[in-house]
Design a protein around this motif. Structure first.
Motif, mmCIF file in Angstrom:
data_model
loop_
_atom_site.group_PDB
_atom_site.id
_atom_site.type_symbol
_atom_site.label_atom_id
_atom_site.label_comp_id
_atom_site.label_asym_id
_atom_site.label_seq_id
_atom_site.Cartn_x
_atom_site.Cartn_y
_atom_site.Cartn_z
ATOM 1 N N GLU A 176 -11.353 -3.198 -7.683
ATOM 2 C CA GLU A 176 -10.406 -2.172 -8.021
ATOM 3 C C GLU A 176 -9.358 -1.934 -7.591
ATOM 4 N N ALA A 177 -9.468 -1.884 -5.987
ATOM 5 C CA ALA A 177 -8.459 -1.367 -5.223
ATOM 6 C C ALA A 177 -8.089 -2.585 -3.945
ATOM 7 N N VAL A 178 -7.140 -2.357 -3.519
ATOM 8 C CA VAL A 178 -6.754 -3.400 -2.325
ATOM 9 C C VAL A 178 -5.906 -2.447 -1.278
ATOM 10 N N ARG A 179 -6.247 -2.559 -0.046
ATOM 11 C CA ARG A 179 -5.072 -2.019 0.900
ATOM 12 C C ARG A 179 -5.184 -2.864 1.883
ATOM 13 N N THR A 180 -3.995 -2.981 2.849
ATOM 14 C CA THR A 180 -3.646 -3.773 3.776
ATOM 15 C C THR A 180 -3.188 -2.907 5.052
ATOM 16 N N LEU A 181 -3.885 -3.010 6.115
ATOM 17 C CA LEU A 181 -3.588 -2.206 7.203
ATOM 18 C C LEU A 181 -2.408 -3.094 8.090
ATOM 19 N N VAL A 218 -0.266 -7.497 12.755
ATOM 20 C CA VAL A 218 -1.552 -7.965 12.226
ATOM 21 C C VAL A 218 -1.729 -7.280 11.087
ATOM 22 N N LEU A 219 -2.073 -8.154 10.116
ATOM 23 C CA LEU A 219 -2.424 -7.948 8.906
ATOM 24 C C LEU A 219 -4.102 -7.627 8.424
ATOM 25 N N LEU A 220 -4.572 -6.463 7.881
ATOM 26 C CA LEU A 220 -5.905 -6.614 7.611
ATOM 27 C C LEU A 220 -6.237 -6.057 6.534
ATOM 28 N N ARG A 221 -6.912 -6.771 5.355
ATOM 29 C CA ARG A 221 -6.788 -6.694 4.253
ATOM 30 C C ARG A 221 -8.425 -6.041 3.687
ATOM 31 N N ILE A 222 -8.286 -4.879 3.079
ATOM 32 C CA ILE A 222 -9.510 -4.317 2.671
ATOM 33 C C ILE A 222 -9.528 -4.298 1.215
ATOM 34 N N GLU A 223 -10.901 -4.775 0.427
ATOM 35 C CA GLU A 223 -10.774 -4.814 -1.120
ATOM 36 C C GLU A 223 -12.165 -4.049 -1.491
ATOM 37 N N GLY A 224 -12.096 -3.576 -2.776
ATOM 38 C CA GLY A 224 -13.447 -3.101 -3.436
ATOM 39 C C GLY A 224 -13.060 -2.037 -4.325
ATOM 40 N N PHE A 225 -14.072 -1.049 -4.382
ATOM 41 C CA PHE A 225 -13.907 0.222 -4.978
ATOM 42 C C PHE A 225 -12.931 1.309 -4.448
ATOM 43 N N ALA A 226 -12.198 1.891 -5.188
ATOM 44 C CA ALA A 226 -11.198 2.834 -4.636
ATOM 45 C C ALA A 226 -11.777 3.518 -3.457
ATOM 46 N N GLY A 227 -12.753 4.378 -3.897
ATOM 47 C CA GLY A 227 -13.326 5.200 -2.780
ATOM 48 C C GLY A 227 -13.871 4.457 -1.287
ATOM 49 N N SER A 228 -14.375 3.446 -1.593
ATOM 50 C CA SER A 228 -14.965 2.611 -0.207
ATOM 51 C C SER A 228 -13.606 2.073 0.277
#
Length: 386
Positions: A176-181, A218-228
């Motif tokens: 549902e969502a993805v962000r990269t720090l 440094v790139l760190l990807r996080i994926e899953g449900f938006a709230g999580s």
């Protein structure tokens, strides 16, 4: 050039062959030693055979373009989670990546840390051996555990054990969502620290990479449900706050482009020669890169894929032998294991060096025995992996 349109035609061509065959799919990856033989292209053996979105399974003929499969999956909100690399920008090639080529080379991307490599999503295969026999192993569903695991054996064999005609995969929903720090201004050692903290944390990072240079990140990807995703991104930011400035990339389009560039090693596309090095991350940073010194000016660390991509222009033959020697040196590679593959280089270089890491004698003997069983005439991409 032979271009079979059916599995029966493929079996007939291989069975009738009396000399070497150069087997390939879309022709986008000239990796390995150059093969002398009659060209056998799988590009016309194409099409999605069966797709069950509810069962999360897809079956396709070997020559099916990866783009066609990805489009069909995207229409149902699904994807090939192992994100197969597209080599064309890096290698400067044309053609169309095919799903059979992906399996034959076990082509995988940065998400390997969380979902595995291509072979881990593979459920079944159909292939033609060197005698022209049609063999199958595995199946079209996830509950299939009988028999020898030829599925895993064929993945990564580069067409030297059999010519793939059909493959089946498990697929996964698109998150549902993805962000990269993005951690800015980090040295190699600090980058290793950041990625190690992130990967070993409970916050389920699906990609971790270090891009050195004038703007090291440094790139760190996080994926899953938006709230999580929002929660995990906040927790990771706090965990890494002592390392410096941290920004965030939140739009799907920007994330897709960023990780596509990491996946395809686009930063090295202008280098004449490129190596793919698989080692433990600590050995890469504290051993290999230090030992290489000035030879390690252009590289990408894909922590989550367990890879270092290294590019160079001058003196490639000497550098190639040095790389393979360093990976085999336990004083440098304290973790042991690992391998170096020459991914990009001209035909003369590929003909003069061991493109793949030389195998220990017992494993090399086992590999020869397998090739003799599956390809008794020795006609399938002979010498490509030798």
């Amino acid at each position: 050039m032979m271009k079979p349109k059916t599995e029966a035609e493929l079996a007939g061509m291989v069975g009738a062959a009396s000399g070497p065959l150069h087997v390939f799919g879309g022709g986008t990856r000239p990796v390995g030693k150059p093969v002398t033989g009659e060209a056998l292209s799988l590009a016309d053996l194409s099409g999605i055979v069966d797709y069950e979105p509810g069962a999360l399974t897809l079956v396709a003929k070997a020559g099916t373009p990866v783009a066609e499969i990805e489009a069909a999956l995207a229409a149902e909100g699904q994807r090939l989670a192992f994100e197969p690399m597209d080599h064309r920008a890096l290698l400067g090639t044309q053609g169309t990546p095919t799903i059979g080529g992906v399996v034959a080379a076990n082509v995988s991307g940065p998400r390997r840390v969380s979902v595995g490599a291509a072979r881990d999503s593979l459920l079944g295969v159909r292939f033609v051996d060197g005698s022209g026999r049609v063999l199958k192993n595995g199946g079209r569903v996830m509950k299939n555990v009988t028999g020898y695991d030829l599925v895993k054996l064929l993945a990564g064999s580069h067409g030297t054990l059999g010519v793939l005609s059909e493959v089946s995969f498990k697929v996964l929903p698109t998150p549902e969502a993805v962000r990269t720090l993005v951690v800015h201004g980090v040295t190699d050692v600090a980058a290793l620290d950041a990625m190690t903290r992130a990967i070993t944390s409970p916050f389920e990072v699906s990609g971790a990479a270090h891009l050195p240079g004038d703007d090291p990140r440094v790139l760190l990807r996080i994926e899953g449900f938006a709230g999580s995703v929002a929660y995990r991104a906040g927790q990771l930011t706090s965990l890494l706050a002592d390392l410096g400035e941290i920004s965030e990339i939140a739009t799907p389009e920007d994330n897709a482009g960023l990780w596509r560039a990491v996946r395809d090693a686009e930063a090295l596309k202008d280098r004449a020669n490129v190596w793919r090095i698989s080692m433990t991350p600590g050995a890469m940073v504290n051993g290999l890169l230090q030992a290489l010194g000035d030879d390690a000016r252009t590289y990408i660390l894909d922590w989550a894929g367990g890879l270092c991509w290294l590019g160079a222009d001058g003196g490639p033959e000497a550098l190639h032998h040095r790389l393979q020697s360093l990976v085999a040196d336990r004083a440098v590679n304290a973790g042991g294991g690992g391998h170096v593959t020459l991914v990009k280089g001209d035909a003369a270089l590929r003909a003069s060096v061991p493109v793949f890491q030389p195998e220990p004698a017992p494993i090399a003997a086992l590999a020869r025995g397998l090739r003799e069983k599956f390809d008794p005439k020795g006609i399938l991409n002979p010498g490509l992996m030798g």
